[in-house]
Design a protein around this motif. Structure first.
Motif, PDB file in Angstrom:
ATOM      1  N   ASP A  85      29.266  13.026 -14.668  1.00 51.68           N
ATOM      2  CA  ASP A  85      28.260  12.197 -15.358  1.00 51.68           C
ATOM      3  C   ASP A  85      27.870  10.985 -14.512  1.00 51.68           C
ATOM      4  N   TYR A  86      28.890  10.310 -13.968  1.00 51.43           N
ATOM      5  CA  TYR A  86      28.603   9.117 -13.157  1.00 51.43           C
ATOM      6  C   TYR A  86      27.783   9.494 -11.923  1.00 51.43           C
ATOM      7  N   VAL A 144      38.336  16.356 -18.673  1.00 49.46           N
ATOM      8  CA  VAL A 144      37.766  15.031 -18.974  1.00 49.46           C
ATOM      9  C   VAL A 144      37.409  14.321 -17.669  1.00 49.46           C
ATOM     10  N   LEU A 169      42.123  17.334 -16.769  1.00 49.80           N
ATOM     11  CA  LEU A 169      41.262  17.701 -15.638  1.00 49.80           C
ATOM     12  C   LEU A 169      39.815  17.838 -16.088  1.00 49.80           C
ATOM     13  N   LEU A 204      29.539   1.159 -16.277  1.00 49.29           N
ATOM     14  CA  LEU A 204      29.632   1.860 -14.987  1.00 49.29           C
ATOM     15  C   LEU A 204      28.382   1.583 -14.181  1.00 49.29           C
ATOM     16  N   TYR A 209      41.280   8.022 -11.373  1.00 52.58           N
ATOM     17  CA  TYR A 209      41.381   9.312 -12.042  1.00 52.58           C
ATOM     18  C   TYR A 209      40.200   9.717 -12.897  1.00 52.58           C
ATOM     19  N   CYS A 210      39.627   8.786 -13.657  1.00 53.56           N
ATOM     20  CA  CYS A 210      38.703   9.315 -14.656  1.00 53.56           C
ATOM     21  C   CYS A 210      37.626   8.372 -15.160  1.00 53.56           C
ATOM     22  N   ALA A 211      37.497   7.163 -14.583  1.00 51.17           N
ATOM     23  CA  ALA A 211      36.435   6.290 -15.084  1.00 51.17           C
ATOM     24  C   ALA A 211      35.072   6.913 -14.790  1.00 51.17           C
ATOM     25  N   GLY A 212      34.947   7.535 -13.614  1.00 49.35           N
ATOM     26  CA  GLY A 212      33.680   8.167 -13.245  1.00 49.35           C
ATOM     27  C   GLY A 212      33.331   7.959 -11.778  1.00 49.35           C
ATOM     28  N   PRO A 213      33.341   6.706 -11.305  1.00 50.01           N
ATOM     29  CA  PRO A 213      33.074   6.450  -9.884  1.00 50.01           C
ATOM     30  C   PRO A 213      34.094   7.132  -8.976  1.00 50.01           C
ATOM     31  N   LEU A 227      47.297  12.799 -15.557  1.00 48.44           N
ATOM     32  CA  LEU A 227      46.925  13.156 -14.188  1.00 48.44           C
ATOM     33  C   LEU A 227      47.836  12.469 -13.174  1.00 48.44           C
ATOM     34  N   LEU A 278      41.112   6.129 -22.210  1.00 48.35           N
ATOM     35  CA  LEU A 278      41.147   6.767 -20.897  1.00 48.35           C
ATOM     36  C   LEU A 278      42.541   6.673 -20.265  1.00 48.35           C
ATOM     37  N   TYR A 289      25.134   1.177 -16.414  1.00 46.83           N
ATOM     38  CA  TYR A 289      24.911   1.628 -17.784  1.00 46.83           C
ATOM     39  C   TYR A 289      26.246   1.533 -18.524  1.00 46.83           C
ATOM     40  N   ARG A 315      33.597  13.266 -16.546  1.00 47.08           N
ATOM     41  CA  ARG A 315      33.216  11.853 -16.372  1.00 47.08           C
ATOM     42  C   ARG A 315      32.753  11.578 -14.940  1.00 47.08           C
ATOM     43  N   SER A 354      31.153   0.274  -6.229  1.00 46.43           N
ATOM     44  CA  SER A 354      31.227   0.842  -7.582  1.00 46.43           C
ATOM     45  C   SER A 354      31.594  -0.247  -8.575  1.00 46.43           C
TER      46      SER A 354
END
Lengths: 435, 435
Positions: B102-103, B95, B93, A122, B367-371, A416, A409, A114, B99, A397
């Motif tokens: 959500d993933y 965000v 943290l 992702l 860090y934060c893409a989601g996967p 971080l 991002l 999506y 994310r 992934s």
């Protein structure tokens, strides 16, 4: 013959927890001698390949061969074995394979992706393993159902190459087992057993191709070898002795329940059969059925020892009290021999397979209901699942950030990664932040 | 400072396969002394519980306490640590956690069932694990992202109790790590490290509750302890050093690629960074960027050793030749720094995570893409998957046969079970066949 002496306990008694814990206790023994013997076999197969395999076949299986070709069965040979089987076995194998295939199709995971509101694509790409190995034990019983249960999820997952190894003591191998390999889609069979078979599958030899995952039951050498090659390849779960927990409201024919308990107890002396009911008279009736039927059983010695050593009858105050016990025991097989088993499902958190209603014998699940008979034992249903298609698929992934998303991002990554003192990570993201 | 000396090889050369195999080779060393030290620590914790834990904290972490309360942080203490963080870290943290959550919601498996044409109810009930343990290493870098990546899939799966252990050398623990525990839904933290922390999670003590699965990275003691308790509890995959494979068409800013390679190389001296391109000039440009940027890096010693020992530049004849190499290497991280990365996906069979396009740095995924950033290493993407919600859910098979179905299928069971010489199984099904 020793007398029958099944432990009986009332859940309302003060020492119930202690008794239950001690009856459930089971731990695999890790033997240093076994570990080093297996490590040596694996090292030999890695170093000397086919030559080592042929020596081990002579030594352990009394199977003397001059070439690996004699230890190799191709698709044609597997089909020929099926064709030699009597009609009723051919038909039963076909029905079992088809039903197991149909059920496992429901487990196939699909890829997905999506685009989120930041503009990042992702997802997860799902692919099958390339090549897997199925270990099938030799010994007295030709475990045709084990072939189907281990190979079919791989076939349904789309694994292109399913290799089977099985020992051939004195050069003999069962047509029944090979016939099962035919209906389950096995590509080729190597007549190899023990730790040497596992080593060949994990590392490959001149003849045996290395695989990505090894599944299937085996003796202590096989189990130890699988543990030692874990990481180089995947393996399935670590299996203990088989167990069944039957919960009955007292309205099922006690002969049925006795035989269901036998069907686990006949596996091995350390198999475990447990019956829970609120009805003391009913427990007596099942006890009477056991006494009546046991002398008629081919494997009565094994059954008797299993029932005496690890069998358990539990009386609960009301049948609903069985729910907490189910979750505490986390049984491999759970038979709900009651009126409305569906109404119990929401309260059952831990069980390998749930057999619902008086007509659903555990044996149905072992052979042809559809679900897998490779199930978590010894309470590991708390965290393990039945063998399934998911064991033969893996996931990658997917992440694709637009320039804008990478910029946005990147600022989060910067905070971080610098917080973790990983400044190359931080700068890798920061250099993609727009000025 | 040692000179930079990255191995460069052309895929068309005769010895390419040998060079590649030798560069990729990595095997964890299993040390008998380590095994026995860890086994002893586990035995001590099982026997003496909290007392052993407090002694080990004094011995290994120089953290002297009089009670387990000093080693325990509850939800309030975890939240207080978050509140002590500066605003930018709190926000980053949040965000990241959001994310990742959500993933991972896309990975949740649901229960299913159906009734087949024979009249058998078949299905699979999916439930979350009850309680899991997350191990977070101590040491120089406070691995906040590791907390989020390990805890969040458990939270999304619906695990009700997520316990974290992390060592507190000299009694010190990072607010950044505890703040991550807060946003990731950790229930409580125990300030315990090493094999003793793993033992406490696996077997429980007076204070630490036993869990169903232990995940998270750690040093050799932790990894060995996880292997030893596997079976008693679930564990996540066995991790080797981190790696990245970048495929570039020569059109990405070479400074970007150099820094992306650094971001893996900075992890450890045995981390591996590989770059593939068809363009010799471009490989020279990235080499020049590395020479220019390396002296500016905080962790330049680690990066240099990693690049010299295990770094690799591969020139392929045409870029499409990289596809076969990707599948052979099965990298943990794959950056496709090319124009149309989506068009490559169908050909990629083995990779932990795929970063698509020039703007998608691997660090985004850390860090934060989601996967998840917990990914299979050392070629194990052939059979392992990223850590996910599926690691914190398990399945129970459902089987409910009507009287008619039990009678019909009982005949199939009869043939197969008798073929396997398991007559109790056969009779258990046969007694439910209608006359």
């Amino acid at each position: 013959m020793t007398d029958l002496n099944i432990t009986r306990v009332d859940a309302t008694e003060a020492d119930f927890d202690t008794v239950l814990d001690s009856m459930l206790a089971w731990e695999s023994v890790s033997d240093a001698q076994m570990q080093s013997t297996v490590a040596e076999i694996i090292a030999e197969v890695r170093q000397r390949g086919d030559a080592a395999l042929m020596e081990y076949s002579a030594k352990f299986d009394r199977f003397f061969v001059n070439s690996m070709a004699e230890l190799t069965l191709d698709a044609e040979a597997i089909e020929a074995a099926f064709n030699r089987l009597p009609e009723d076995k051919q038909q039963a194998l076909r029905v079992s394979a088809q039903r197991v295939e149909d059920y496992h199709r429901h487990q196939v995971a699909e890829s997905w992706h999506y685009t989120d509101e930041t503009g990042v694509v992702l997802g997860q790409q799902v692919t099958a393993l390339d090549r897997v190995g199925i270990y099938v034990p030799g010994g007295v019983a030709p475990l045709a159902s084990s072939v189907i249960m281990n190979a079919m999820p791989a076939k349904v997952a789309g694994v292109s190459d399913i290799i089977m190894t099985t020992p051939a003591p004195d050069g003999k191998v069962s047509d029944f087992v090979l016939g099962a390999a035919f209906v389950a889609g096995v590509s080729e069979v190597y007549l190899l057993g023990g730790a040497q078979a596992v080593a060949a599958l994990a590392y490959g030899t001149e003849t045996v191709p290395n695989v990505d995952k090894i599944v299937g039951p085996g003796n202590a050498f096989v189990a130890t070898a699988k543990q030692q090659v874990f990481g180089k390849v995947g393996i399935d779960m670590i299996a203990g002795p088989s167990e069944i927990l039957v919960v009955c409201d007292g309205k099922t024919n006690p002969d049925w329940i006795a035989m269901d308990l036998f069907s686990q107890a006949e596996h091995s002396h350390d198999a475990q059969a447990i019956l829970i009911s609120h009805d003391r008279d009913y427990l007596d009736q099942v006890q009477a059925s056991i006494e009546k039927l046991l002398p008629t059983m081919e494997r009565q010695d094994t059954i008797l020892q299993s029932l005496n050593d690890r069998g358990l009858f539990i009386r609960v105050k009301v049948l609903d009290d069985a729910k907490a016990l189910i979750n505490r025991i986390a049984p491999e097989h759970l038979e709900l021999s009651i009126d409305d088993p569906e109404s119990w499902l929401a309260d059952i958190r831990h069980a390998g397979a749930i057999f619902m209603g008086r007509h659903t014998s555990e044996a149905l699940g072992d052979y042809c209901a559809g679900p897998n008979h490779v199930l978590p034992t010894s309470g590991t249903a708390r965290f393990f699942s039945p063998l399934g298609v998911y064991d033969f698929q893996k996931r990658s992934s997917l992440i694709g950030a637009s320039a804008t998303a990478a910029s946005e991002l990147g600022q989060v990554v910067s905070v971080l990664a610098r917080g973790e003192l990983l400044t190359a990570h931080a700068r890798s993201a920061e250099q993609r932040i727009d000025d």
